[in-house]
Design a protein around this motif. Structure first.
Motif, mmCIF file in Angstrom:
data_model
loop_
_atom_site.group_PDB
_atom_site.id
_atom_site.type_symbol
_atom_site.label_atom_id
_atom_site.label_comp_id
_atom_site.label_asym_id
_atom_site.label_seq_id
_atom_site.Cartn_x
_atom_site.Cartn_y
_atom_site.Cartn_z
ATOM 1 N N TYR A 151 52.086 50.009 7.554
ATOM 2 C CA TYR A 151 52.816 48.736 7.700
ATOM 3 C C TYR A 151 53.218 48.178 6.343
ATOM 4 C CZ TYR A 151 51.256 48.454 12.604
ATOM 5 O OH TYR A 151 51.029 48.687 13.939
ATOM 6 N N GLU A 152 53.316 49.033 5.352
ATOM 7 C CA GLU A 152 53.476 48.567 3.969
ATOM 8 C C GLU A 152 54.608 49.272 3.236
ATOM 9 O OE1 GLU A 152 50.357 47.573 0.310
ATOM 10 O OE2 GLU A 152 49.768 48.958 1.895
ATOM 11 N N VAL A 153 54.812 50.565 3.531
ATOM 12 C CA VAL A 153 55.831 51.345 2.815
ATOM 13 C C VAL A 153 56.612 52.208 3.799
ATOM 14 C CG1 VAL A 153 54.524 51.399 0.653
ATOM 15 C CG2 VAL A 153 54.210 53.235 2.321
ATOM 16 N N GLY A 154 57.725 52.770 3.296
ATOM 17 C CA GLY A 154 58.521 53.700 4.088
ATOM 18 C C GLY A 154 59.757 53.064 4.691
ATOM 19 N N CYS A 155 60.499 53.885 5.434
ATOM 20 C CA CYS A 155 61.639 53.410 6.226
ATOM 21 C C CYS A 155 61.939 54.479 7.271
ATOM 22 C CB CYS A 155 62.860 53.119 5.358
ATOM 23 S SG CYS A 155 63.777 54.554 4.779
ATOM 24 N N GLY A 156 62.820 54.169 8.190
ATOM 25 C CA GLY A 156 63.091 55.103 9.272
ATOM 26 C C GLY A 156 63.892 56.310 8.860
ATOM 27 N N ASP A 157 64.662 56.180 7.787
ATOM 28 C CA ASP A 157 65.668 57.183 7.447
ATOM 29 C C ASP A 157 65.318 57.883 6.143
ATOM 30 O OD1 ASP A 157 67.935 58.598 7.919
ATOM 31 O OD2 ASP A 157 69.343 56.998 7.451
ATOM 32 N N LEU A 158 64.350 58.793 6.188
ATOM 33 C CA LEU A 158 63.913 59.549 5.018
ATOM 34 C C LEU A 158 64.179 61.045 5.213
ATOM 35 C CD1 LEU A 158 60.416 57.900 4.350
ATOM 36 C CD2 LEU A 158 62.499 57.582 2.999
ATOM 37 N N PRO A 159 64.414 61.796 4.134
ATOM 38 C CA PRO A 159 64.599 63.243 4.272
ATOM 39 C C PRO A 159 63.399 63.938 4.923
ATOM 40 C CG PRO A 159 65.277 62.510 2.097
ATOM 41 C CD PRO A 159 64.611 61.339 2.749
ATOM 42 N N THR A 160 62.194 63.415 4.682
ATOM 43 C CA THR A 160 60.986 64.020 5.249
ATOM 44 C C THR A 160 60.795 63.686 6.727
ATOM 45 O OG1 THR A 160 59.797 62.165 4.257
ATOM 46 C CG2 THR A 160 59.666 64.310 3.119
ATOM 47 N N SER A 161 61.673 62.846 7.280
ATOM 48 C CA SER A 161 61.651 62.614 8.727
ATOM 49 C C SER A 161 63.059 62.791 9.308
ATOM 50 C CB SER A 161 61.085 61.234 9.067
ATOM 51 O OG SER A 161 61.804 60.213 8.411
ATOM 52 N N ASP A 162 63.798 63.728 8.736
ATOM 53 C CA ASP A 162 65.137 64.041 9.227
ATOM 54 C C ASP A 162 65.008 64.823 10.539
ATOM 55 O OD1 ASP A 162 67.681 64.924 9.756
ATOM 56 O OD2 ASP A 162 67.991 65.892 7.808
ATOM 57 N N PRO A 163 65.515 64.277 11.656
ATOM 58 C CA PRO A 163 65.311 64.918 12.957
ATOM 59 C C PRO A 163 66.350 65.979 13.310
ATOM 60 C CG PRO A 163 66.428 62.843 13.284
ATOM 61 C CD PRO A 163 66.207 62.978 11.784
ATOM 62 N N SER A 164 67.206 66.380 12.358
ATOM 63 C CA SER A 164 68.351 67.241 12.679
ATOM 64 C C SER A 164 67.954 68.536 13.392
ATOM 65 C CB SER A 164 69.131 67.572 11.407
ATOM 66 O OG SER A 164 69.690 66.410 10.841
ATOM 67 N N VAL A 165 66.941 69.227 12.876
ATOM 68 C CA VAL A 165 66.534 70.501 13.487
ATOM 69 C C VAL A 165 66.063 70.280 14.919
ATOM 70 C CG1 VAL A 165 64.843 72.391 13.382
ATOM 71 C CG2 VAL A 165 65.955 71.583 11.279
ATOM 72 N N TRP A 166 65.253 69.272 15.119
ATOM 73 C CA TRP A 166 64.718 68.952 16.453
ATOM 74 C C TRP A 166 65.849 68.601 17.418
ATOM 75 C CZ3 TRP A 166 61.142 64.163 17.683
ATOM 76 C CH2 TRP A 166 60.445 64.403 18.876
ATOM 77 N N VAL A 167 66.793 67.800 16.957
ATOM 78 C CA VAL A 167 67.921 67.365 17.786
ATOM 79 C C VAL A 167 68.746 68.563 18.242
ATOM 80 C CG1 VAL A 167 70.162 66.172 17.635
ATOM 81 C CG2 VAL A 167 68.071 65.013 16.889
ATOM 82 N N LYS A 168 69.027 69.481 17.304
ATOM 83 C CA LYS A 168 69.834 70.670 17.650
ATOM 84 C C LYS A 168 69.083 71.602 18.597
ATOM 85 C CE LYS A 168 70.617 71.753 13.337
ATOM 86 N NZ LYS A 168 71.065 72.491 12.133
ATOM 87 N N GLU A 169 67.827 71.856 18.299
ATOM 88 C CA GLU A 169 67.033 72.784 19.125
ATOM 89 C C GLU A 169 66.871 72.308 20.557
ATOM 90 O OE1 GLU A 169 63.865 74.741 15.922
ATOM 91 O OE2 GLU A 169 63.220 73.217 17.345
ATOM 92 N N GLN A 170 66.569 71.030 20.721
ATOM 93 C CA GLN A 170 66.142 70.537 22.024
ATOM 94 C C GLN A 170 67.188 69.686 22.740
ATOM 95 O OE1 GLN A 170 63.444 71.529 23.584
ATOM 96 N NE2 GLN A 170 63.005 72.863 21.845
ATOM 97 N N ASN A 171 68.348 69.517 22.124
ATOM 98 C CA ASN A 171 69.445 68.784 22.765
ATOM 99 C C ASN A 171 69.001 67.379 23.183
ATOM 100 O OD1 ASN A 171 72.208 68.999 23.413
ATOM 101 N ND2 ASN A 171 71.723 69.123 25.589
ATOM 102 N N ILE A 172 68.476 66.661 22.200
ATOM 103 C CA ILE A 172 68.022 65.286 22.419
ATOM 104 C C ILE A 172 68.701 64.379 21.404
ATOM 105 C CG2 ILE A 172 65.757 65.963 23.328
ATOM 106 C CD1 ILE A 172 64.566 65.350 20.560
ATOM 107 N N ILE A 173 68.556 63.083 21.596
ATOM 108 C CA ILE A 173 68.998 62.092 20.611
ATOM 109 C C ILE A 173 67.758 61.471 19.983
ATOM 110 C CG2 ILE A 173 70.047 59.801 20.354
ATOM 111 C CD1 ILE A 173 72.088 60.587 22.440
ATOM 112 N N VAL A 174 67.774 61.324 18.664
ATOM 113 C CA VAL A 174 66.693 60.623 17.966
ATOM 114 C C VAL A 174 67.280 59.402 17.267
ATOM 115 C CG1 VAL A 174 64.963 60.724 16.132
ATOM 116 C CG2 VAL A 174 65.264 62.685 17.651
ATOM 117 N N VAL A 175 66.677 58.254 17.513
ATOM 118 C CA VAL A 175 67.054 57.013 16.835
ATOM 119 C C VAL A 175 65.924 56.637 15.890
ATOM 120 C CG1 VAL A 175 67.808 54.633 17.093
ATOM 121 C CG2 VAL A 175 68.309 56.290 18.908
#
Length: 444
Positions: A116-140
């Motif tokens: 609850y102190e650091v970070g953000c939703g949009d980081l390279p280490t939490s890039d959902p691109s591979v997951w989105v392509k593989e599983q045909n889902i949307i990640v917000v």
């Protein structure tokens, strides 16, 4: 702003108007969409839509202090790619580039961790691109207020839980607009890791969340830190009162660490000084939390779990202090005891309580199967498995002794299981499971 020449784009038509998105690496990303705005210490209000859409050069983040520990754990932060925004209510939508018109895909809402102190939703280490392509889902991926701005308060002028209100406002935006991106507004799964997992667990018992989501994946939530925090939070709140009118938010984040609560007085929970606070909106009183989870158990499908050696990185890689001089067997005992008290036992209690309420709930545990891996399956080891991005994780000390092939092979199977749960609320016994995963449906 970035030049838009030679950039492949796509335009989404949503209820608010047109949203311009980038095509990259087989996905379409609508980046840094503002879902709300806020004044300091005020609840968020829905953002007014502007048709003047441009691609931001920098990712907005809540003002925060760089954590040397997280930089070792995950990797260096390139601060030139981010800009501090005290009103940090933004989200990014990632969906497959190839899709059919009128298609309604399952939606996963990523709520990041970081105490609850650091970070953000949009980081390279939490890039959902591979997951989105593989599983045909949307990640917000959702960003929300942190630290002094979002998770410390104690009166009407500085109310607690503002970051939780931000996430609720994001969920309302997603519910109302995701269909325009090809998402199914009736199939939304919240996915939170660490403090993000703690946040979504508390959204289950928050006010004003009816019909905003159907499922939750709660990963490595430090539920052992959630209880008996009132005195500690009050002390921290009072000691930081002098910062409330500081004009420069970065000065605020530089200053508060001098006034953190004492470990001697409050124990291990001082390692997470910011948290959700019971007894203030949108939450119930502390003693009402378990009855409310049980009462709401039939509303949401839940997948909850942890890593076998959650605290190992913090304990075993300390560069100074007592841990440096302890024998490995003693360190392993400390890791096991702290992992059990902060993560494992609270997750077990949560799952039993939820099952008693008639809820559909699965439990999991991720193990290390790599020989000579000193750290083991520590906190955050799940992130590269879900968010496969070898370049982003190349400098992570967490993966120092872990071959990327091991991450890729186990991660692909794990992503398939988590996507199966997001689609249906179930995981078939016949589904292929990675060797690192222990999984069971909780039944009484």
């Amino acid at each position: 702003m970035t030049s838009q020449q030679n950039i492949k784009t796509h335009t989404f038509q949503i209820s608010l108007g047109k949203i311009l998105a980038l095509k990259e690496n087989g996905v379409i990303k609508a980046k840094s969409i503002r879902y709300a705005t806020s004044e300091r210490y005020q609840k968020p209000v829905p953002a007014e839509y502007s048709s003047d859409v441009t691609f931001p050069d920098k990712t907005p983040v809540c003002p925060q202090k760089i954590s040397p520990l997280l930089e070792r754990l995950i990797g260096k932060t390139d601060i030139e790619k981010f800009h501090a925004d005290e009103s940090t209510q933004y989200l990014t939508v990632t969906r497959p580039e190839i899709f059919k018109e009128n298609e309604k895909l399952p939606v996963v809402v990523w709520i990041h961790g970081g105490s609850y102190e650091v970070g953000c939703g949009d980081l390279p280490t939490s890039d959902p691109s591979v997951w989105v392509k593989e599983q045909n889902i949307i990640v917000v991926s959702v960003s929300y207020r942190l630290g002094l701005f979002g998770f410390l308060g104690g009166d009407e002028k500085r109310p607690p839980n503002l970051g939780l209100f931000d996430i609720i406002e994001a969920l309302k935006w997603i519910k109302n607009n995701i269909e325009g991106f090809g998402g199914n507004p009736e199939n939304i799964t919240l996915f939170g890791q660490s403090s993000g997992g703690d946040a979504i667990a508390h959204l289950m018992i928050s006010e004003d969340i009816e019909n905003l989501f159907q499922r939750l994946i709660i990963q490595s939530a430090p539920l052992g830190f959630r209880l008996k925090r009132c005195k500690m939070s009050l002390e921290f709140f009072q000691k930081t009162a002098f910062l409330k009118d500081e004009e420069d938010p970065l000065k605020m984040t530089e200053s508060y660490s001098k006034f953190l609560p004492s470990f001697m007085r409050y124990g291990l929970k001082t390692s997470m000084p910011f948290c959700t606070q019971y007894g203030y909106p949108p939450l119930c009183k502390e003693e009402e939390s378990f009855p409310k989870w049980k009462e709401n158990a039939k509303k949401y499908d839940v997948l909850i779990g942890l890593n076998h050696d959650e605290t190992a990185f913090y304990v075993k890689t300390a560069k100074e202090g007592l841990y440096t001089y302890l024998h490995e067997k003693i360190l392993n005992r400390i890791v096991r005891k702290t992992t059990e008290s902060i993560y494992e036992k609270p997750a077990n209690i949560f799952a039993r309580n939820y099952a008693e309420g008639g809820g559909n709930i699965y439990q999991f545990k991720i193990h290390s199967r790599v020989k000579n891996n000193y750290i083991g399956a520590s906190h955050c080891i799940d992130l590269p498995l879900i968010f496969e991005n070898e370049t982003a994780w190349k400098d992570s000390e967490l993966l120092k002794d872990v071959p990327w092939k091991h991450i890729r092979e186990n991660g692909k199977k794990l992503r398939a299981l988590w996507a199966e749960f997001a689609r249906t609320g179930k995981i078939s016994e016949d589904s292929e499971k990675p060797e690192i995963l222990e999984l069971r449906k909780v039944s009484l």
